[in-house]
Write an enzyme that holds these catalytic residues in place. Structure first.
Site, short mmCIF file in Angstrom:
data_model
loop_
_atom_site.label_atom_id
_atom_site.label_comp_id
_atom_site.label_asym_id
_atom_site.label_seq_id
_atom_site.Cartn_x
_atom_site.Cartn_y
_atom_site.Cartn_z
N MET A 158 -10.45 -4.56 13.74
CA MET A 158 -10.32 -4.54 12.28
C MET A 158 -10.00 -5.92 11.72
O MET A 158 -10.21 -6.18 10.55
CB MET A 158 -9.24 -3.55 11.85
CG MET A 158 -9.64 -2.10 12.02
SD MET A 158 -8.48 -1.08 11.11
CE MET A 158 -8.93 0.54 11.71
N GLY A 205 -3.33 1.23 18.25
CA GLY A 205 -2.44 1.00 17.11
C GLY A 205 -2.17 2.30 16.38
O GLY A 205 -2.99 3.23 16.41
N GLY A 253 -0.37 2.07 13.12
CA GLY A 253 0.19 1.63 11.85
C GLY A 253 -0.63 2.18 10.68
O GLY A 253 -1.34 3.18 10.82
N LYS A 312 5.05 6.72 18.03
CA LYS A 312 4.29 6.65 16.76
C LYS A 312 2.88 7.22 16.94
O LYS A 312 2.35 7.88 16.05
CB LYS A 312 4.22 5.19 16.28
CG LYS A 312 5.49 4.71 15.64
CD LYS A 312 5.15 3.70 14.54
CE LYS A 312 5.59 2.32 14.91
NZ LYS A 312 5.06 1.25 14.07
N LYS A 353 0.81 -1.23 0.00
CA LYS A 353 0.00 0.00 0.00
C LYS A 353 0.84 1.28 0.00
O LYS A 353 0.49 2.25 -0.66
CB LYS A 353 -0.93 0.03 1.22
CG LYS A 353 -2.07 -0.98 1.16
CD LYS A 353 -2.98 -0.81 2.37
CE LYS A 353 -3.96 -1.94 2.48
NZ LYS A 353 -4.92 -1.76 3.59
#
Ligand code: NDP
Length: 273
Positions: free
Chosen positions: A213, A126, A128, A155, A65
């Site tokens: 997810m 998360g 990412g 992050k 991606k």
């Protein structure tokens, strides 16, 4: 016949051909949809060859991606925000347009389950690619607060800073989290290894909505855990998969397929119902 496919590695178990074939049948569109699994360093070549040979559009999944983002001629605003491309369309004037439908798919699925996003307090686990793609569409629904927690805290901080202009988003460590949250979205890949993000059980209550997810034939580790701690509304990412596909199909064909029946068929195919 117009040709589409999904690029990924591995991609053999992708449900996209199944979903898009049902969409095409339902909307009476003549198209074929296949799979391509180029070696990791051959994606750029495979993508070019597909379009040189008349391909009309493709989906892109793990691990391509971010690379797709750099290979297209033009990016949609939501692909720019997501920093990744999961849908490519060859336009009539020969331009490769990169789009990202994952976040829209998530929001559509949440709404189809009756989850209220406006004025809600959302916890996103998360930081990412999937979290990044979800942030702008979630913030567009005007939650009262969106907190990102990630194993690698820096992050989460980076993401929160990047999306700060779009709404009330902050980063907290797992230890800092204080409820109550209305909705927890697990965008970590922890469930892939049967692991759990280090979330305190006290954050789960009976009125919370839990979204993972990830999906599978049975409950993910995170959904099982949340149910054990009293969550009554739990959802996995199968609906998101179908909704992001419907959005991609709409980008390509200019016609929006219905998703309910296709989701039912997919569940039957997976042995979930
Ligand atoms: P990335 O590899 O980009 O990010 C993974 C994230 O998970 C990182 O934030 C990582 O934290 C965190 N993580 C991994 N293992 C653990 C663990 N054991 N405990 C806590 N945190 C952990 O993956 P993506 O964002 O691309 O995908 C994430 C998930 O979303 C996957 O399961 C994927 O299948 C799913 N997905 C589903 C879609 C659908 O349509 N249903 C669409 C897109 C994704 P750290 O930064 O510390 O490494």
């Amino acid at each position: 016949m117009d040709r589409y496919l999904v690029f990924g590695h591995p991609v053999r178990h992708s449900k996209s051909p199944f979903i898009h074939t049902l969409f095409a049948r339902q909307t009476q569109q003549e198209l074929e949809y296949g799979l391509a699994e180029p070696a990791v360093d051959e994606f750029a070549h495979a993508l070019r060859t597909f379009f040189d040979q008349g391909g009309k559009g493709c989906n892109v999944t793990v691990p391509f991606k971010e690379q797709a983002f750099t290979l297209v001629d033009r990016l949609s605003p939501r692909a720019k925000l997501a920093g990744a491309v999961n849908t490519i369309k060859l336009t009539d004037d020969g331009v490769l347009l990169g789009d990202n439908t994952d976040g829209a798919g998530l929001v559509a699925d949440l709404k189809s389950h009756g989850v209220t996003l406006a004025d809600s307090r959302i916890l996103l686990l998360g930081a990412g690619g999937a979290a990044r793609g979800a942030l702008a569409p979630l913030l567009a629904e005007l939650p009262s607060e969106l907190v990102i927690a990630n194993r690698t805290h820096t992050k989460a901080q980076q993401l929160a800073a990047e999306f700060h202009d779009l709404g009330p988003v902050t980063a907290q460590t797992y230890e800092q989290l204080a409820g109550p949250f209305d909705l927890v979205i697990n965008s970590t890949s922890a469930s892939l290894q049967g692991e759990l993000p280090p979330l305190a059980p006290a954050l789960i209550h009976t009125d919370i909505a839990i979204y993972d997810m990830m999906y599978g034939a049975s409950d993910t580790a995170f959904i099982s855990w949340a149910k054990q701690h009293g969550a009554r509304q739990t959802m996995d990412g199968l609906g998101m998969l179908v909704e992001q596909a419907a959005e991609a199909f709409t980008v390509w064909r200019g016609i929006r397929p219905g998703t309910k029946q296709v989701l039912r068929e997919l569940k039957r195919n997976l042995g979930v119902i």
